[in-house]
Design a protein around this motif. Structure first.
Motif, PDB file in Angstrom:
ATOM      1  N   ASP A  14     -69.763  70.546  41.226  1.00  0.00           N
ATOM      2  CA  ASP A  14     -69.946  69.141  40.892  1.00  0.00           C
ATOM      3  C   ASP A  14     -70.787  68.466  41.979  1.00  0.00           C
ATOM      4  O   ASP A  14     -70.439  68.511  43.156  1.00  0.00           O
ATOM      5  CB  ASP A  14     -68.594  68.446  40.759  1.00  0.00           C
ATOM      6  N   GLY A  74     -71.325  68.149  47.507  1.00  0.00           N
ATOM      7  CA  GLY A  74     -70.392  68.020  46.390  1.00  0.00           C
ATOM      8  C   GLY A  74     -69.173  68.885  46.616  1.00  0.00           C
ATOM      9  O   GLY A  74     -68.844  69.243  47.747  1.00  0.00           O
ATOM     10  N   PRO A  76     -72.092  64.806  42.492  1.00  0.00           N
ATOM     11  CA  PRO A  76     -72.148  63.423  42.002  1.00  0.00           C
ATOM     12  C   PRO A  76     -73.427  62.715  42.429  1.00  0.00           C
ATOM     13  O   PRO A  76     -73.883  62.839  43.562  1.00  0.00           O
ATOM     14  CB  PRO A  76     -70.912  62.779  42.643  1.00  0.00           C
ATOM     15  N   GLY A  77     -74.024  61.982  41.477  1.00  0.00           N
ATOM     16  CA  GLY A  77     -75.171  61.142  41.781  1.00  0.00           C
ATOM     17  C   GLY A  77     -76.474  61.858  42.036  1.00  0.00           C
ATOM     18  O   GLY A  77     -77.444  61.234  42.469  1.00  0.00           O
ATOM     19  N   PHE A  78     -76.554  63.144  41.747  1.00  0.00           N
ATOM     20  CA  PHE A  78     -77.795  63.872  42.029  1.00  0.00           C
ATOM     21  C   PHE A  78     -78.762  63.721  40.858  1.00  0.00           C
ATOM     22  O   PHE A  78     -78.408  63.944  39.706  1.00  0.00           O
ATOM     23  CB  PHE A  78     -77.515  65.353  42.270  1.00  0.00           C
ATOM     24  N   ALA A  79     -80.004  63.325  41.159  1.00  0.00           N
ATOM     25  CA  ALA A  79     -81.054  63.209  40.148  1.00  0.00           C
ATOM     26  C   ALA A  79     -82.065  64.326  40.366  1.00  0.00           C
ATOM     27  O   ALA A  79     -82.519  64.551  41.492  1.00  0.00           O
ATOM     28  CB  ALA A  79     -81.747  61.849  40.243  1.00  0.00           C
ATOM     29  N   VAL A 108     -78.115  67.717  49.346  1.00  0.00           N
ATOM     30  CA  VAL A 108     -77.095  67.546  48.321  1.00  0.00           C
ATOM     31  C   VAL A 108     -75.736  67.929  48.889  1.00  0.00           C
ATOM     32  O   VAL A 108     -75.634  68.741  49.813  1.00  0.00           O
ATOM     33  CB  VAL A 108     -77.390  68.382  47.052  1.00  0.00           C
TER      34      VAL A 108
END
Length: 314
Positions: A128, A177, A130-133, A175
């Motif tokens: 997971d 998570g 979160p918020g990764f584009a 990144v």
């Protein structure tokens, strides 16, 4: 601002005077919106009919992004490179866009997943972020993705995803998570009613986080296929073992043939089943002639055996 007196003078002068001030050159037009394919902005991207339009001005925006060149910047560029252009309002600007496409998930996620597995992550764990584009890359490029400095501490991870592609500077995205343990769960592929027998096409096995599971759920299609539902189930819902059972062969209150085999002889009589029974199940049956209730074994639809099975079936 330094450009304001010049702008005011340009606005007050008639067009002929402005042209004369620009050595009689034909005024260049301004491109309000520009789409650039490469990684460099050229003079001709801003001004129409610029004599040295191929002159490089600077880097283009990243793929999928845009930048806005406001009037003061345009005026400074025109003066620096001798472009015959004058603004007609302080609102003039050029919007420069560069096409791009998001990097598909599998192209950046699989290298990250493999790096975490190399650090000891369970291959079946769920990752997971979160918020990764997803980063944007040029439309026709073949990006190269690597993972740098990955770390895994129990259920937390961090890493740098490096993306390189022709026509853009290298990207490095940090990144972080968590990873979650998963377990297999058999779920229904369609809505099913009470009493339906589950077929292979009615079930699929998917992995879910441990905290979203519960004891008693079927974890293999083998435990589900061929079983009969004791309660309805919705599409995508997990099969609970307690809600499954062998298909009913003999239904309660149905008329059955009672078979008695002894010393090579086979006798039959009519009876009524007192309960449901699956194949091989034991059920109480009332003899319709004598009203006597005996225990019998369901052997086929509408047929039960009274007494012990033949020696070759024991």
């Amino acid at each position: 601002m330094r450009w304001f007196p010049l702008l005011l003078l340009a606005l007050l002068l008639p067009a002929s005077a402005a042209q004369a001030q620009l050595s009689g050159a034909q005024l260049s037009g301004l491109r309000a919106r520009v789409v650039v394919e490469g990684d460099t902005i050229h003079l001709g991207d801003l001004f129409e009919d610029a004599e040295n339009g191929s002159r490089a001005l600077g880097p283009a925006p990243m793929p999928g992004r845009r930048i806005t060149v406001e009037m003061p910047q345009l005026l400074a560029i025109a003066r620096t490179y001798g472009v015959a252009w004058r603004p007609f309002s302080a609102e003039e600007r050029v919007v420069i866009e560069r096409p791009g496409r998001p990097l598909p998930r599998e192209e950046w996620f699989e290298p990250l997943r493999n790096a975490l597995i190399a650090l000891g992550m369970d291959p079946d764990a769920e990752v997971d972020i979160p918020g990764f584009a997803a980063p944007m890359v040029p439309p026709d490029s073949l990006p190269r993705v690597t993972v740098e400095q990955p770390s895994l501490d129990e259920n937390r991870f961090a890493a740098t995803i490096a993306v390189e592609a022709d026509g853009m500077p290298a990207l490095r995205l940090r990144v972080a998570g968590r990873v979650s343990a998963t377990v297999p769960v058999a779920v229904a592929t369609r809505r099913m009613s009470l009493g339906e027998v589950v077929k292979a096409s009615d079930v699929r096995v998917q992995r879910v986080r441990v905290e979203r599971s519960r004891p008693g759920l079927a974890d293999d299609a083998v435990l589900v296929v061929g079983q009969q539902l004791r309660r309805p189930i919705g599409e995508g819902m997990p099969f609970a073992v307690r809600d499954l059972g062998a298909p009913v062969l003999i239904e309660k209150n149905s008329t059955v043939v009672m078979v008695v085999e002894s010393n090579g002889l086979t006798l039959t009589a009519q009876g009524r089943a007192m309960a449901d029974a699956p194949r091989g199940g034991i059920v109480s049956v009332m003899n319709l002639s004598s009203r006597q209730i005996v225990e019998a074994q369901a052997i086929s639809p509408g047929r039960v055996r009274v007494g012990p099975p033949p020696p070759n079936q024991r």
